[in-house]
Design a protein around this motif. Structure first.
Motif, PDB file in Angstrom:
ATOM      1  N   ASP A 270      77.108  64.369   8.926  1.00 26.50           N
ATOM      2  CA  ASP A 270      77.105  63.631   7.585  1.00 26.50           C
ATOM      3  C   ASP A 270      75.882  64.916   6.656  1.00 26.50           C
ATOM      4  O   ASP A 270      76.262  64.934   5.370  1.00 26.50           O
ATOM      5  CB  ASP A 270      77.417  62.494   7.306  1.00 26.50           C
ATOM      6  CG  ASP A 270      78.670  62.164   8.002  1.00 26.50           C
ATOM      7  OD1 ASP A 270      79.774  63.202   7.729  1.00 26.50           O
ATOM      8  OD2 ASP A 270      78.063  60.945   7.966  1.00 26.50           O
ATOM      9  N   ALA A 271      74.804  64.014   7.081  1.00 31.92           N
ATOM     10  CA  ALA A 271      73.429  64.680   5.912  1.00 31.92           C
ATOM     11  C   ALA A 271      73.401  66.408   5.844  1.00 31.92           C
ATOM     12  O   ALA A 271      73.605  67.081   5.005  1.00 31.92           O
ATOM     13  CB  ALA A 271      72.452  64.513   6.858  1.00 31.92           C
ATOM     14  N   ALA A 272      73.788  66.448   6.710  1.00 30.60           N
ATOM     15  CA  ALA A 272      74.016  68.077   7.114  1.00 30.60           C
ATOM     16  C   ALA A 272      75.441  68.627   5.998  1.00 30.60           C
ATOM     17  O   ALA A 272      74.973  69.607   4.981  1.00 30.60           O
ATOM     18  CB  ALA A 272      74.251  69.134   8.553  1.00 30.60           C
ATOM     19  N   ARG A 273      76.839  68.297   6.123  1.00 31.95           N
ATOM     20  CA  ARG A 273      77.528  68.187   4.827  1.00 31.95           C
ATOM     21  C   ARG A 273      76.654  68.131   3.432  1.00 31.95           C
ATOM     22  O   ARG A 273      77.110  68.962   2.618  1.00 31.95           O
ATOM     23  CB  ARG A 273      78.743  67.537   5.141  1.00 31.95           C
ATOM     24  CG  ARG A 273      80.132  67.689   6.824  1.00 31.95           C
ATOM     25  CD  ARG A 273      80.434  66.479   6.837  1.00 31.95           C
ATOM     26  NE  ARG A 273      81.546  67.575   6.069  1.00 31.95           N
ATOM     27  CZ  ARG A 273      82.935  68.258   6.145  1.00 31.95           C
ATOM     28  NH1 ARG A 273      83.276  68.265   7.598  1.00 31.95           N
ATOM     29  NH2 ARG A 273      83.628  68.382   5.083  1.00 31.95           N
ATOM     30  N   VAL A 274      76.288  66.993   3.359  1.00 36.36           N
ATOM     31  CA  VAL A 274      76.382  66.689   1.889  1.00 36.36           C
ATOM     32  C   VAL A 274      75.352  67.719   1.501  1.00 36.36           C
ATOM     33  O   VAL A 274      74.866  68.150   0.395  1.00 36.36           O
ATOM     34  CB  VAL A 274      75.160  65.330   1.645  1.00 36.36           C
ATOM     35  CG1 VAL A 274      74.702  64.632   0.893  1.00 36.36           C
ATOM     36  CG2 VAL A 274      76.546  64.986   2.161  1.00 36.36           C
ATOM     37  N   ALA A 275      73.953  67.618   2.684  1.00 34.21           N
ATOM     38  CA  ALA A 275      72.830  69.107   1.876  1.00 34.21           C
ATOM     39  C   ALA A 275      73.935  70.610   1.627  1.00 34.21           C
ATOM     40  O   ALA A 275      72.997  71.217   0.784  1.00 34.21           O
ATOM     41  CB  ALA A 275      72.120  69.372   2.979  1.00 34.21           C
TER      42      ALA A 275
ATOM     43  N   GLY B 233      72.604  56.533   1.236  1.00 26.52           N
ATOM     44  CA  GLY B 233      71.460  56.416   2.141  1.00 26.52           C
ATOM     45  C   GLY B 233      71.561  57.995   2.384  1.00 26.52           C
ATOM     46  O   GLY B 233      70.481  58.815   3.031  1.00 26.52           O
ATOM     47  N   LEU B 234      72.714  58.595   2.693  1.00 25.29           N
ATOM     48  CA  LEU B 234      73.031  60.054   3.308  1.00 25.29           C
ATOM     49  C   LEU B 234      72.634  61.315   2.702  1.00 25.29           C
ATOM     50  O   LEU B 234      71.902  61.991   2.788  1.00 25.29           O
ATOM     51  CB  LEU B 234      74.178  59.820   3.628  1.00 25.29           C
ATOM     52  CG  LEU B 234      74.510  60.038   4.269  1.00 25.29           C
ATOM     53  CD1 LEU B 234      76.769  59.664   4.737  1.00 25.29           C
ATOM     54  CD2 LEU B 234      74.260  60.128   6.422  1.00 25.29           C
ATOM     55  N   GLN B 235      72.568  60.841   0.948  1.00 24.03           N
ATOM     56  CA  GLN B 235      72.308  62.100   0.005  1.00 24.03           C
ATOM     57  C   GLN B 235      70.349  61.968   0.467  1.00 24.03           C
ATOM     58  O   GLN B 235      69.815  62.772   0.292  1.00 24.03           O
ATOM     59  CB  GLN B 235      72.456  61.681  -1.040  1.00 24.03           C
ATOM     60  CG  GLN B 235      73.833  61.733  -1.446  1.00 24.03           C
ATOM     61  CD  GLN B 235      74.593  61.413  -2.529  1.00 24.03           C
ATOM     62  OE1 GLN B 235      73.947  60.613  -3.169  1.00 24.03           O
ATOM     63  NE2 GLN B 235      75.257  61.854  -2.809  1.00 24.03           N
ATOM     64  N   ARG B 236      69.871  60.495   0.495  1.00 22.82           N
ATOM     65  CA  ARG B 236      68.592  60.908   1.023  1.00 22.82           C
ATOM     66  C   ARG B 236      68.028  61.380   1.472  1.00 22.82           C
ATOM     67  O   ARG B 236      66.732  62.357   1.437  1.00 22.82           O
ATOM     68  CB  ARG B 236      68.038  59.548   0.325  1.00 22.82           C
ATOM     69  CG  ARG B 236      68.211  58.740  -0.771  1.00 22.82           C
ATOM     70  CD  ARG B 236      66.707  57.331   0.072  1.00 22.82           C
ATOM     71  NE  ARG B 236      67.309  56.659   0.461  1.00 22.82           N
ATOM     72  CZ  ARG B 236      68.442  55.482   0.175  1.00 22.82           C
ATOM     73  NH1 ARG B 236      68.631  55.809  -1.266  1.00 22.82           N
ATOM     74  NH2 ARG B 236      68.977  54.635   0.542  1.00 22.82           N
ATOM     75  N   LEU B 237      68.528  61.033   2.683  1.00 21.66           N
ATOM     76  CA  LEU B 237      68.677  62.145   4.325  1.00 21.66           C
ATOM     77  C   LEU B 237      68.773  63.379   3.957  1.00 21.66           C
ATOM     78  O   LEU B 237      67.887  63.989   4.378  1.00 21.66           O
ATOM     79  CB  LEU B 237      69.492  61.506   5.138  1.00 21.66           C
ATOM     80  CG  LEU B 237      69.052  62.043   6.799  1.00 21.66           C
ATOM     81  CD1 LEU B 237      67.637  62.275   6.730  1.00 21.66           C
ATOM     82  CD2 LEU B 237      70.200  61.312   7.989  1.00 21.66           C
TER      83      LEU B 237
ATOM     84  N   ARG C 251      73.387  50.868  12.017  1.00 23.25           N
ATOM     85  CA  ARG C 251      73.421  52.762  11.686  1.00 23.25           C
ATOM     86  C   ARG C 251      72.549  52.673  11.011  1.00 23.25           C
ATOM     87  O   ARG C 251      71.969  54.028  10.777  1.00 23.25           O
ATOM     88  CB  ARG C 251      74.934  52.280  11.488  1.00 23.25           C
ATOM     89  CG  ARG C 251      75.799  53.614  10.976  1.00 23.25           C
ATOM     90  CD  ARG C 251      75.282  54.048   9.572  1.00 23.25           C
ATOM     91  NE  ARG C 251      75.762  53.238   8.301  1.00 23.25           N
ATOM     92  CZ  ARG C 251      77.179  52.812   7.934  1.00 23.25           C
ATOM     93  NH1 ARG C 251      77.956  53.696   8.011  1.00 23.25           N
ATOM     94  NH2 ARG C 251      77.394  51.712   7.143  1.00 23.25           N
ATOM     95  N   ASP C 252      72.861  50.916  10.154  1.00 26.98           N
ATOM     96  CA  ASP C 252      71.951  51.223   8.734  1.00 26.98           C
ATOM     97  C   ASP C 252      70.043  51.291   8.343  1.00 26.98           C
ATOM     98  O   ASP C 252      69.469  52.308   8.137  1.00 26.98           O
ATOM     99  CB  ASP C 252      72.035  50.119   8.074  1.00 26.98           C
ATOM    100  CG  ASP C 252      73.480  50.544   6.934  1.00 26.98           C
ATOM    101  OD1 ASP C 252      74.357  51.295   6.876  1.00 26.98           O
ATOM    102  OD2 ASP C 252      74.000  48.924   6.802  1.00 26.98           O
ATOM    103  N   GLU C 253      69.259  51.095   9.988  1.00 25.82           N
ATOM    104  CA  GLU C 253      68.274  51.115  10.347  1.00 25.82           C
ATOM    105  C   GLU C 253      68.185  52.590  10.369  1.00 25.82           C
ATOM    106  O   GLU C 253      66.950  52.739  10.411  1.00 25.82           O
ATOM    107  CB  GLU C 253      68.206  49.888  11.400  1.00 25.82           C
ATOM    108  CG  GLU C 253      68.101  48.307  10.577  1.00 25.82           C
ATOM    109  CD  GLU C 253      68.309  47.523  12.497  1.00 25.82           C
ATOM    110  OE1 GLU C 253      67.744  47.667  13.529  1.00 25.82           O
ATOM    111  OE2 GLU C 253      67.897  46.480  11.661  1.00 25.82           O
ATOM    112  N   LEU C 254      69.209  53.282  11.409  1.00 24.02           N
ATOM    113  CA  LEU C 254      68.890  54.303  12.309  1.00 24.02           C
ATOM    114  C   LEU C 254      69.246  55.835  10.523  1.00 24.02           C
ATOM    115  O   LEU C 254      67.665  56.274  10.619  1.00 24.02           O
ATOM    116  CB  LEU C 254      69.351  54.654  13.250  1.00 24.02           C
ATOM    117  CG  LEU C 254      69.516  54.341  14.455  1.00 24.02           C
ATOM    118  CD1 LEU C 254      70.952  54.175  15.231  1.00 24.02           C
ATOM    119  CD2 LEU C 254      68.254  54.444  15.262  1.00 24.02           C
ATOM    120  N   LEU C 255      69.904  54.921  10.155  1.00 19.63           N
ATOM    121  CA  LEU C 255      69.604  56.546   8.400  1.00 19.63           C
ATOM    122  C   LEU C 255      68.688  55.410   7.825  1.00 19.63           C
ATOM    123  O   LEU C 255      67.656  57.009   7.301  1.00 19.63           O
ATOM    124  CB  LEU C 255      70.752  56.049   7.758  1.00 19.63           C
ATOM    125  CG  LEU C 255      71.531  56.245   6.451  1.00 19.63           C
ATOM    126  CD1 LEU C 255      71.416  57.702   7.192  1.00 19.63           C
ATOM    127  CD2 LEU C 255      72.326  56.130   5.890  1.00 19.63           C
ATOM    128  N   ALA C 256      68.278  54.357   7.496  1.00 20.60           N
ATOM    129  CA  ALA C 256      66.906  54.135   7.287  1.00 20.60           C
ATOM    130  C   ALA C 256      65.849  55.165   7.204  1.00 20.60           C
ATOM    131  O   ALA C 256      64.950  55.379   6.843  1.00 20.60           O
ATOM    132  CB  ALA C 256      66.436  52.469   6.212  1.00 20.60           C
TER     133      ALA C 256
END
Ligand SMILES: [Zn+2]
Length: 352
Positions: free
Chosen positions: A281-286, A302-306, A233-238
């Motif tokens: 999650d990224a859509a929610r954060v954005a 990481g989600l905030q960066r994405l 998961r962490d690799e995919l997020l990065a």
């Protein structure tokens, strides 16, 4: 024995099957479908116990002779047809350990196995009141084997039930599919799955992680290697963040697409589950909906960066693209191309 009441998280399917058993109207051929690890095999065995138990009630009693034989896996009226082990002589048509590792199994269920099974089905139950045949995974029946099965599905014998279990029902012949009553099992919402895991003794924090990383599938949640899945998961997020923010990351695409595609369809579907959850999650954060509903709440930084790299509209478009990619998987077996199309879209390419 496994009882219907022991099957957790699928109340609609359970209610349907229990009512049908009580009314004596259970269809003779069933197709249990849903993602890998969601509980299909469990449901099939619970149904078999309910039908084979000598007590006329919808739940297996656990005490009668039939139940005891089921418990020991020796009941002659429960036939389990699965892929044979590679080194197994085809004279032994039903494997003793259907759960041996994927790599040790043949690619297909052989037509000889199905013929062997059909010799049994027309007979009345041998020891109990009902005969149950479970074919799992049914999509591994080759065409010849499916055609052999077709006649039995058309003229089902009395007091017997055939249950096909499949994570890829679209791979079955349409003629076979149309003769089975389909019961679909869906992944559970992470909160519900987490509650079930806690009931089973998993510590709450670990239960929450397992529920999310298993994509809502109970079997997967119990068996997954938590550290390995989290690092994937962490690799995919990065990777998604790099693709969304750094033009040079496009050079990595072919290699990363291979990794996402993995060595089989299951691996890609697991990766897709993770990618889709992260994008959601990224859509929610954005769109600043708030962090409360985040699936991967432990990866907020990481989600905030994405989210910053994609922006809310693009993140939402990519979530929708994930759904389309799942459909493409049904008809296109080139996993690398599918994975590359999705990752390229995260880097600003056209949406698949
Ligand atoms: Zn019983």
């Amino acid at each position: 024995v496994l009882r219907l009441a022991d099957v957790q998280g699928h109340p609609a399917a359970l209610a349907l099957l229990s009512r049908a058993i009580e009314a004596g109207r259970l269809p003779p051929a069933l197709l249990f479908h849903g993602p890998e690890g969601v509980g299909k095999a469990c449901l099939a065995h619970a149904l078999a116990s309910a039908l084979i138990c000598e007590q006329p009630c919808p739940a297996a009693c656990g005490r009668c002779r039939s139940c005891r034989m089921l418990e020991h896996g020796t009941h002659p009226d429960l036939v389990h047809v699965s892929r044979l082990e590679k080194n197994e002589d085809t004279d032994h048509l039903v494997p003793e350990h259907p759960d041996v590792a994927e790599a040790d199994l043949r690619g297909e269920i052989l037509v000889d196995q199905v013929r062997h099974l059909l010799e049994f089905v027309p007979l009345l139950p041998r020891a109990g009141r009902h005969r149950v045949v479970i074919v799992d995974p049914a999509e591994r029946l080759n065409d010849e084997a499916q055609n052999a099965l077709l006649k039995t599905l058309e003229e089902p014998p009395a007091r017997s039930t055939i249950v096909l279990v499949s994570a890829s029902p679209h791979r079955l012949l349409p003629t076979v599919r149309s003769r089975c009553f389909a019961v679909g099992l869906r992944p559970l919402p992470p909160a519900e799955l987490s509650r079930i895991l806690v009931e089973r003794g998993v510590p709450p924090a670990e239960a929450a992680s397992r529920a999310v990383l298993a994509g809502g599938r109970l079997g997967a949640a119990l068996s997954l290697d938590l550290a390995a899945r989290r690092s994937r998961r962490d690799e995919l997020l990065a990777l998604l963040s790099r693709l969304a923010t750094d033009r040079r990351a496009i050079g990595e695409l072919p290699e990363r697409a291979q990794e996402l595609a993995g060595s089989n369809e299951r691996s890609l579907v697991e990766g897709l589950d993770l990618v889709e959850g992260l994008l959601r999650d990224a859509a929610r954060v954005a769109s600043r909906v708030g962090a409360a509903g985040l699936m991967h709440a432990d990866a907020t930084a990481g989600l905030q960066r994405l989210a910053a790299g994609l922006g809310a509209p693009r993140a939402a478009e990519l979530v929708a693209a994930c759904e389309r990619v799942r459909l493409m998987l049904r008809y296109n077996t080139n996993r690398s191309l599918i994975a590359e199309a999705l990752l390229a879209a995260a880097a600003g390419g056209p949406l698949p």
